[in-house]
Design a protein around this motif. Sequence first.
Motif, short mmCIF file in Angstrom:
data_model
loop_
_atom_site.label_atom_id
_atom_site.label_comp_id
_atom_site.label_asym_id
_atom_site.label_seq_id
_atom_site.Cartn_x
_atom_site.Cartn_y
_atom_site.Cartn_z
N ARG A 191 11.96 50.74 54.20
CA ARG A 191 10.89 49.90 53.66
C ARG A 191 11.14 48.40 53.84
N THR A 192 12.36 48.00 54.21
CA THR A 192 12.65 46.57 54.36
C THR A 192 13.01 46.17 55.78
N ASP A 193 13.37 47.12 56.62
CA ASP A 193 13.80 46.82 57.99
C ASP A 193 12.84 47.48 58.98
N PRO A 194 11.94 46.70 59.60
CA PRO A 194 10.95 47.30 60.51
C PRO A 194 11.57 47.94 61.75
N ASP A 195 12.84 47.61 62.04
CA ASP A 195 13.51 48.19 63.21
C ASP A 195 14.30 49.45 62.87
N PHE A 196 14.35 49.82 61.59
CA PHE A 196 15.06 51.04 61.19
C PHE A 196 14.38 52.26 61.80
N VAL A 197 15.19 53.14 62.35
CA VAL A 197 14.68 54.37 62.95
C VAL A 197 15.27 55.56 62.19
N PRO A 198 14.44 56.35 61.50
CA PRO A 198 14.98 57.54 60.87
C PRO A 198 15.51 58.47 61.97
N ALA A 199 16.53 59.26 61.66
CA ALA A 199 17.15 60.13 62.66
C ALA A 199 16.10 60.90 63.46
N GLY A 200 16.11 60.70 64.77
CA GLY A 200 15.18 61.41 65.64
C GLY A 200 13.77 60.88 65.62
N GLY A 201 13.55 59.74 64.96
CA GLY A 201 12.18 59.25 64.78
C GLY A 201 11.87 57.96 65.51
N GLU A 202 11.03 57.17 64.90
CA GLU A 202 10.48 55.95 65.51
C GLU A 202 10.46 54.85 64.45
N SER A 203 10.67 53.63 64.89
CA SER A 203 10.66 52.51 63.95
C SER A 203 9.23 52.06 63.64
N LEU A 204 9.09 51.43 62.50
CA LEU A 204 7.81 50.84 62.11
C LEU A 204 7.40 49.76 63.12
N ALA A 205 8.39 49.00 63.63
CA ALA A 205 8.10 47.97 64.63
C ALA A 205 7.51 48.57 65.90
N ALA A 206 8.04 49.73 66.32
CA ALA A 206 7.51 50.38 67.52
C ALA A 206 6.06 50.82 67.31
N VAL A 207 5.76 51.33 66.12
CA VAL A 207 4.38 51.70 65.81
C VAL A 207 3.50 50.46 65.89
N GLY A 208 3.96 49.36 65.30
CA GLY A 208 3.20 48.11 65.32
C GLY A 208 2.91 47.63 66.73
N VAL A 209 3.89 47.71 67.61
CA VAL A 209 3.70 47.25 69.00
C VAL A 209 2.62 48.06 69.69
N ARG A 210 2.70 49.38 69.60
CA ARG A 210 1.71 50.21 70.32
C ARG A 210 0.32 50.11 69.72
N VAL A 211 0.24 49.97 68.40
CA VAL A 211 -1.07 49.89 67.76
C VAL A 211 -1.72 48.53 68.01
N ARG A 212 -0.95 47.45 67.96
CA ARG A 212 -1.53 46.13 68.27
C ARG A 212 -2.10 46.11 69.69
N GLU A 213 -1.39 46.73 70.63
CA GLU A 213 -1.89 46.81 72.01
C GLU A 213 -3.20 47.60 72.05
N ALA A 214 -3.25 48.72 71.35
CA ALA A 214 -4.46 49.55 71.32
C ALA A 214 -5.62 48.78 70.69
N CYS A 215 -5.35 48.03 69.63
CA CYS A 215 -6.40 47.22 68.98
C CYS A 215 -6.94 46.16 69.93
#
Length: 187
Positions: free
Chosen positions: A98-122
């Motif tokens: 909840r505090t580190d947008p670059d944190f990646v849960p094991a085997g998952g994706e970071s919040l920052a990565a979601v933000g990058v792809r969604v901003r591009e789509a928008c």
Amino acid sequence: MLILVRHGQTAANARGLLCGRADPPLTDLGGRQARALAAVLPRPSRVVSSPLGRARATAAAFAPAGVEVDERWIEMDYGTLDGAAPADVDVATWSRWRTDPDFVPAGGESLAAVGVRVREACRDLASDAARGDVVVVSHVSPIKAAVAWALGLADVAVWRLFLADAGVCRIDTGGRVPRLVTFSDPG
């Protein structure tokens, strides 16, 4: 107008579970929610959907034969936390996530990565949405990332937002900067 629709209810959503790339179907209520939204929202010029079945089933209510699938709108990959109840995630992991947008849960994706792809789509949809209604059917994390884009907020701001099943967000892309018009509207 960019109209962002969270898919209808699934059994996992009803239980409050983290539902990332797992793909449970809509419940009967979720199907009714999709049909009700399609009946009251303006007829869109385009309908875009996440590739996951729960989003595509919701999008089909808007355009049974004309849904565009865009991978960038897929739900965040929660990795090993997919299917977990938030209360079952250890406190240290939850706090870091909840505090580190670059944190990646094991085997998952970071919040920052979601933000990058969604901003591009928008950005790719903004000019079409300025000329006519574009409906995007997606999931909680990508939609909240799109709201952060519209408001010019950091990725971690999304943790402070609650988006209901079948909630609708509207972003006006016709001005100099995007403008959030509604958030988590029941339609």
